[in-house]
Design an enzyme around this catalytic site. Structure first.
Site, PDB file in Angstrom:
ATOM      1  N   ASP A 122       0.830  -1.211   0.000  1.00  0.00           N
ATOM      2  CA  ASP A 122       0.000   0.000   0.000  1.00  0.00           C
ATOM      3  C   ASP A 122       0.865   1.263   0.000  1.00  0.00           C
ATOM      4  O   ASP A 122       1.895   1.337   0.678  1.00  0.00           O
ATOM      5  CB  ASP A 122      -0.905   0.003   1.223  1.00  0.00           C
ATOM      6  CG  ASP A 122      -1.840  -1.197   1.261  1.00  0.00           C
ATOM      7  OD1 ASP A 122      -1.483  -2.242   0.704  1.00  0.00           O
ATOM      8  OD2 ASP A 122      -2.919  -1.091   1.866  1.00  0.00           O
ATOM      9  N   ASP A 131      -4.101   0.176  -3.478  1.00  0.00           N
ATOM     10  CA  ASP A 131      -4.240   1.240  -2.473  1.00  0.00           C
ATOM     11  C   ASP A 131      -3.208   2.343  -2.694  1.00  0.00           C
ATOM     12  O   ASP A 131      -2.318   2.586  -1.878  1.00  0.00           O
ATOM     13  CB  ASP A 131      -4.142   0.670  -1.055  1.00  0.00           C
ATOM     14  CG  ASP A 131      -5.467   0.124  -0.563  1.00  0.00           C
ATOM     15  OD1 ASP A 131      -6.405   0.030  -1.381  1.00  0.00           O
ATOM     16  OD2 ASP A 131      -5.576  -0.216   0.630  1.00  0.00           O
ATOM     17  N   ARG A 149      -6.383   8.780   2.391  1.00  0.00           N
ATOM     18  CA  ARG A 149      -5.770   8.911   3.707  1.00  0.00           C
ATOM     19  C   ARG A 149      -4.511   9.765   3.690  1.00  0.00           C
ATOM     20  O   ARG A 149      -4.298  10.555   4.594  1.00  0.00           O
ATOM     21  CB  ARG A 149      -5.529   7.551   4.351  1.00  0.00           C
ATOM     22  CG  ARG A 149      -6.701   6.596   4.254  1.00  0.00           C
ATOM     23  CD  ARG A 149      -6.753   5.581   5.353  1.00  0.00           C
ATOM     24  NE  ARG A 149      -7.158   6.181   6.609  1.00  0.00           N
ATOM     25  CZ  ARG A 149      -7.238   5.513   7.764  1.00  0.00           C
ATOM     26  NH1 ARG A 149      -6.923   4.231   7.803  1.00  0.00           N
ATOM     27  NH2 ARG A 149      -7.633   6.106   8.857  1.00  0.00           N
ATOM     28  N   ASN A 186      -8.663  -2.132  -2.421  1.00  0.00           N
ATOM     29  CA  ASN A 186     -10.041  -1.846  -1.998  1.00  0.00           C
ATOM     30  C   ASN A 186     -10.345  -0.346  -1.990  1.00  0.00           C
ATOM     31  O   ASN A 186     -11.508   0.056  -2.050  1.00  0.00           O
ATOM     32  CB  ASN A 186     -10.318  -2.461  -0.619  1.00  0.00           C
ATOM     33  CG  ASN A 186      -9.457  -1.855   0.468  1.00  0.00           C
ATOM     34  OD1 ASN A 186      -8.233  -1.795   0.338  1.00  0.00           O
ATOM     35  ND2 ASN A 186     -10.074  -1.402   1.546  1.00  0.00           N
ATOM     36  N   HIS A 187      -9.320   0.501  -1.937  1.00  0.00           N
ATOM     37  CA  HIS A 187      -9.562   1.947  -1.954  1.00  0.00           C
ATOM     38  C   HIS A 187      -9.715   2.507  -3.361  1.00  0.00           C
ATOM     39  O   HIS A 187     -10.077   3.686  -3.507  1.00  0.00           O
ATOM     40  CB  HIS A 187      -8.427   2.683  -1.225  1.00  0.00           C
ATOM     41  CG  HIS A 187      -8.593   2.716   0.253  1.00  0.00           C
ATOM     42  ND1 HIS A 187      -9.154   3.776   0.928  1.00  0.00           N
ATOM     43  CD2 HIS A 187      -8.288   1.796   1.191  1.00  0.00           C
ATOM     44  CE1 HIS A 187      -9.177   3.514   2.232  1.00  0.00           C
ATOM     45  NE2 HIS A 187      -8.651   2.320   2.416  1.00  0.00           N
TER      46      HIS A 187
END
Length: 597
Positions: free
Chosen positions: A119, A147, A151, A179-180
């Site tokens: 990530d 990812d 964030r 998943n992001h």
């Protein structure tokens, strides 16, 4: 030789006595008038300013024969200097990369040597450090496990730079979906706000279209199965990936969801023993169980992984998706090949600026695996939600103003309020300030009028008190603005001062990776949000964050505004005191002038 003689020598050598008066006048320097501070000067001149220009096309594009590509070296330095692209240039990268990705299969075959990266989460400066550690693309293919955004504050830079590398070297860099990389999470976390702030809605939508084209798995040398999250009950053999439709938004269940969201169980390899949270162990032979931490998908067990590897003739499963203190974790070895059954790689060091973890990459060459770790790199600071300083400071200013106004109302009988303050804050209505038909000392209002005036003042004091509470909530939210959740929302035992306004700074209370992990566990879930936009611009980093007793910020603000209690009759007493302390009719008396020393 005297000073005057030296001065004279600088002129003529006549030997005459110098004119002392004129000499003193000439030697006195003239002082320039003080013009105040230079408001245009940078407070820290040693820090270079962000790049304000956007690249010219001749700098941005390069040509490989007749094929137009992106100047990656220029783009790297431009983003390091916080530069931005034109909308047309950003769209060119996104659309070109999406076109290349769409031609790749769901599972991309990769040959060693390869560098596998976990990530990134918008940490662009750490991404540059990772390339320095990993080496040039000419020496090794790069495989990213997803990812890239959310964030962190530089998700769009990470995405555009990696896509530009993909355009320039399609076979040397492989990008998988995390998943992001979807609409649901980028709207919930920070990436959509970042795109709208730095570029436009068109750029954000182009990013979403490119996400749907990202492959979901890779197979290195036919031995290493690489994916963002992990296994699925629907993934029996690798051929099951061929029929998967990846060009869609991931749902809350199904094969695509599992590939992006699943995790190894917490007591992986020891599932029959009690779990760390006190839950009983699983029955022998269990392969998948519901993933309560994520709120979707599954936990897969050691037995599930071993069965999957044996069925498909694989050596190990390599995945990302979970922050790691050391940047990586190697799980229990398989019984047949004595090799780690699962390897987790995480490449975002000091995640969220509070995790204190190291980043890592995995290099595989000549049948040897090497893990390289690295620490975080300093980066520019952004306020939450990419706000400007004025907007971010409004809760602080508002709360201070309402507090001052409350003091003014409470002490109105002792202190004088200027006409300007009354006009700005509109404390008194025009009817209250209007003169009556008769002088104040010749007429008196009835008891009913007096009671009505007191009730009006009471309502205004109550309104001031409510607004003070509102600004207090917004101020706490601004001071605590972080990607971490509060202790009350996670249900875990975190020190009460860790994430609240009393804790001064969040990273002073979070001392270790474990502290940050416990505080951040709520953000690991698949978010559920259908609330309307906030009534007030609370500066949290997500559209709806839990704050107190399970209520989100919008609920707290609404509840505060709807409160109508008067504990102990405090407001009534204040209203009586203020009403009795001023004339029943007529304008306030003339203001007195007090000298200051």
């Amino acid at each position: 030789m005297s000073a005057n003689t030296r001065h004279n020598h600088s002129g003529s050598m006549s030997g005459q006595a110098p004119n002392l008066q004129n000499n003193q006048q000439q030697s006195t320097p003239q002082q320039a008038p003080y013009s105040g501070p230079d408001l245009k000067a940078r407070p820290l001149p040693q820090v270079p300013p962000p790049a304000a220009h956007k690249p010219a096309d001749e700098d941005f594009y390069v040509y490989d024969g007749h094929e137009k590509k992106v100047n990656c070296a220029y783009l790297r330095n431009h983003f390091i200097n916080e530069g931005r692209l034109t909308e047309q240039q950003a769209l060119y990268i996104l659309e070109s990369a999406a076109n290349i990705l769409s031609r790749e299969p769901n599972m991309v075959p990769v040959k060693s040597p390869v560098t596998i990266c976990g990530d990134i989460h918008g940490q662009y400066y750490d991404l540059m450090k990772m390339f320095d550690v990993g080496g040039d693309l000419k020496d090794s293919c790069y495989l990213f496990l997803g990812d890239y955004v959310d964030r962190g504050d530089f998700g769009i830079e990470c995405l555009l730079y990696l896509y530009s590398l993909k355009i320039s070297n399609p076979s040397r860099i492989v990008l998988l979906r995390g998943n992001h990389e979807c609409r649901h999470l980028t709207e919930y976390f920070t990436f959509k706000k970042e795109c709208l702030h730095k570029y436009s809605e068109y750029v954000y939508e182009a990013c979403l279209r490119s996400f749907c084209q990202l492959p979901v798995a890779a197979l290195v040398d036919g031995k290493f199965f690489c994916v963002h999250g992990g296994l699925s009950p629907q993934l029996v053999t690798l051929n099951d990936l061929n029929s998967l439709n990846r060009v869609q938004e991931p749902g809350s269940h199904g094969l695509l969801c599992d590939l992006l969201w699943s995790d190894p169980i917490s007591n992986f390899g020891h599932e029959t023993e009690p779990q760390p949270n006190g839950a009983p162990g699983l029955d022998r032979g269990t392969t998948f169980t519901h993933n309560a931490t994520r709120g979707c998908s599954f936990f897969y067990t050691y037995e599930a992984v071993c069965q999957f590897l044996d069925r498909n003739g694989l050596l190990t499963l390599i995945r990302g998706h979970e922050a790691q203190d050391a940047g990586y974790t190697m799980y229990r070895k398989t019984p047949k090949r004595n090799f780690p059954s699962v390897i987790t790689i995480f490449s975002a060091p000091n995640y969220l600026d509070v995790y204190h973890n190291r980043g890592a990459i995995l290099k595989y060459a000549n049948k040897n695996i090497t893990i390289r770790q690295y620490n975080s790199t300093p980066h520019p600071f952004w306020l939450p939600n990419f706000m400007d300083a004025f907007t971010w400071s409004l809760p602080f200013v508002g709360q201070k103003s309402m507090f001052s106004l409350s003091l003014t109302l409470c002490q109105l009988t002792l202190f004088v309020v200027t006409d300007m303050l009354l006009a700005i804050l509109s404390i008194c209505s025009q009817e209250e300030l209007d003169d009556s038909d008769t002088d104040g000392d010749e007429a008196a209002t009835s008891m009913e009028d007096l009671a009505a005036r007191r009730q009006l003042i009471k309502k205004k004091i109550l309104a001031v008190g409510k607004m003070q509470k509102v600004f207090q909530l917004l101020r706490e939210e601004a001071e605590n603005a972080s990607e971490l959740e509060t202790a009350t929302s996670t249900g875990v035992d975190v020190p009460s001062s860790a994430l609240t306004v009393q804790g001064t700074k969040i990273n002073r209370s979070i001392k270790s990776f474990a502290d940050a992990r416990r505080s951040d566990i709520a953000n690991e879930r698949l978010p559920e949000f259908s609330e309307p936009r906030p009534m007030f611009p609370a500066p949290s980093t997500r559209s709806s964050r839990l704050s107190h007793d399970g209520l989100n910020m919008e609920d707290l603000l609404k509840q505060t505004l709807e409160e109508d209690d008067d504990e102990g009759g405090l407001v009534e007493k204040l209203a009586d005191k203020i009403a009795r302390g001023r004339s029943a009719t007529g304008r306030p008396g003339a203001l007195k002038r007090f000298e200051t020393t």
